[in-house]
Design a protein around this motif. Structure first.
Motif, PDB file in Angstrom:
ATOM      1  N   TYR A  32       7.749  36.524 -45.247  1.00  0.00           N
ATOM      2  CA  TYR A  32       8.738  36.766 -46.288  1.00  0.00           C
ATOM      3  C   TYR A  32       9.887  37.574 -45.710  1.00  0.00           C
ATOM      4  O   TYR A  32      10.001  37.752 -44.506  1.00  0.00           O
ATOM      5  CB  TYR A  32       8.095  37.511 -47.460  1.00  0.00           C
ATOM      6  N   GLY A  35      16.297  41.347 -48.704  1.00  0.00           N
ATOM      7  CA  GLY A  35      17.743  41.188 -48.747  1.00  0.00           C
ATOM      8  C   GLY A  35      18.435  42.393 -49.343  1.00  0.00           C
ATOM      9  O   GLY A  35      17.818  43.222 -50.007  1.00  0.00           O
ATOM     10  N   ALA A  50      20.357  39.481 -45.346  1.00  0.00           N
ATOM     11  CA  ALA A  50      18.916  39.345 -45.516  1.00  0.00           C
ATOM     12  C   ALA A  50      18.261  39.165 -44.157  1.00  0.00           C
ATOM     13  O   ALA A  50      18.903  38.734 -43.191  1.00  0.00           O
ATOM     14  CB  ALA A  50      18.577  38.170 -46.427  1.00  0.00           C
ATOM     15  N   HIS A  99      12.313  39.128 -50.949  1.00  0.00           N
ATOM     16  CA  HIS A  99      12.436  37.671 -50.967  1.00  0.00           C
ATOM     17  C   HIS A  99      11.062  37.089 -51.297  1.00  0.00           C
ATOM     18  O   HIS A  99      10.097  37.318 -50.580  1.00  0.00           O
ATOM     19  CB  HIS A  99      12.917  37.197 -49.599  1.00  0.00           C
ATOM     20  N   PHE A 103      10.404  33.029 -46.160  1.00  0.00           N
ATOM     21  CA  PHE A 103      11.842  33.258 -46.036  1.00  0.00           C
ATOM     22  C   PHE A 103      12.573  31.948 -45.796  1.00  0.00           C
ATOM     23  O   PHE A 103      12.257  31.204 -44.872  1.00  0.00           O
ATOM     24  CB  PHE A 103      12.095  34.227 -44.884  1.00  0.00           C
ATOM     25  N   ALA A 108      18.674  32.227 -48.828  1.00  0.00           N
ATOM     26  CA  ALA A 108      18.480  33.673 -48.904  1.00  0.00           C
ATOM     27  C   ALA A 108      19.612  34.406 -49.603  1.00  0.00           C
ATOM     28  O   ALA A 108      19.443  35.558 -49.968  1.00  0.00           O
ATOM     29  CB  ALA A 108      18.288  34.242 -47.497  1.00  0.00           C
ATOM     30  N   MET A 113      16.061  33.957 -55.444  1.00  0.00           N
ATOM     31  CA  MET A 113      15.012  33.915 -54.432  1.00  0.00           C
ATOM     32  C   MET A 113      14.299  35.263 -54.308  1.00  0.00           C
ATOM     33  O   MET A 113      13.379  35.405 -53.523  1.00  0.00           O
ATOM     34  CB  MET A 113      15.604  33.548 -53.069  1.00  0.00           C
ATOM     35  N   TYR A 114      14.703  36.242 -55.101  1.00  0.00           N
ATOM     36  CA  TYR A 114      14.161  37.593 -54.994  1.00  0.00           C
ATOM     37  C   TYR A 114      13.458  37.989 -56.285  1.00  0.00           C
ATOM     38  O   TYR A 114      13.959  37.707 -57.387  1.00  0.00           O
ATOM     39  CB  TYR A 114      15.290  38.574 -54.660  1.00  0.00           C
TER      40      TYR A 114
END
Length: 127
Positions: A32, A35, A50, A99, A103, A108, A113-114
């Protein structure tokens, strides 16, 4: 769950430097990443940089390339954001975020995505 704690913000003159840190704890996987995002008053949150925990692949937004460097200390589960040549337009609250999933450097920069976010640290650059 993942817990994230940022530190290192402050007030600096234009052209100066600051180093932000994000200490992570909880369910951290080597595949992972983490960021940094920022949000200035009256503006939308934007992606900054990130990094993948394992291997260290990195990605930056265009406006910080050559000025900011993201790095990680796997032994301490900490990610740093070294910010040089700071400009007044870098003024914002900076957030680190976990994240989710392996990854994906292509995605990113997308906030979706977080999944876990820190409380933020204020960076103010005076002109």
């Amino acid at each position: 769950q993942v817990q994230l704690v940022e530190s290192g913000g402050g007030l600096v003159q234009a052209g100066g430097s600051l180093r932000l840190s994000c200490a992570a704890s909880g369910r951290i996987f080597s595949s992972y990443g983490l960021g940094w995002f920022r949000q200035a008053p009256g503006k939308e949150r934007e992606f900054v940089a990130a990094i993948r925990w394992s291997g260290g692949s990195t990605v930056y937004t265009e406006s910080v390339k050559g000025r900011f460097t993201i790095s990680r200390d796997n032994a301490k589960n900490t990610v740093h954001l070294q910010m040089n040549s700071l400009k007044p337009e870098d003024t914002a609250v900076y957030y680190c975020a976990n994240h989710r999933g392996p990854f994906d450097i292509a995605a990113a920069s997308t906030a979706d995505m977080y999944d876990y976010w820190g409380q933020g640290t204020q960076v103010t650059v005076s002109s």
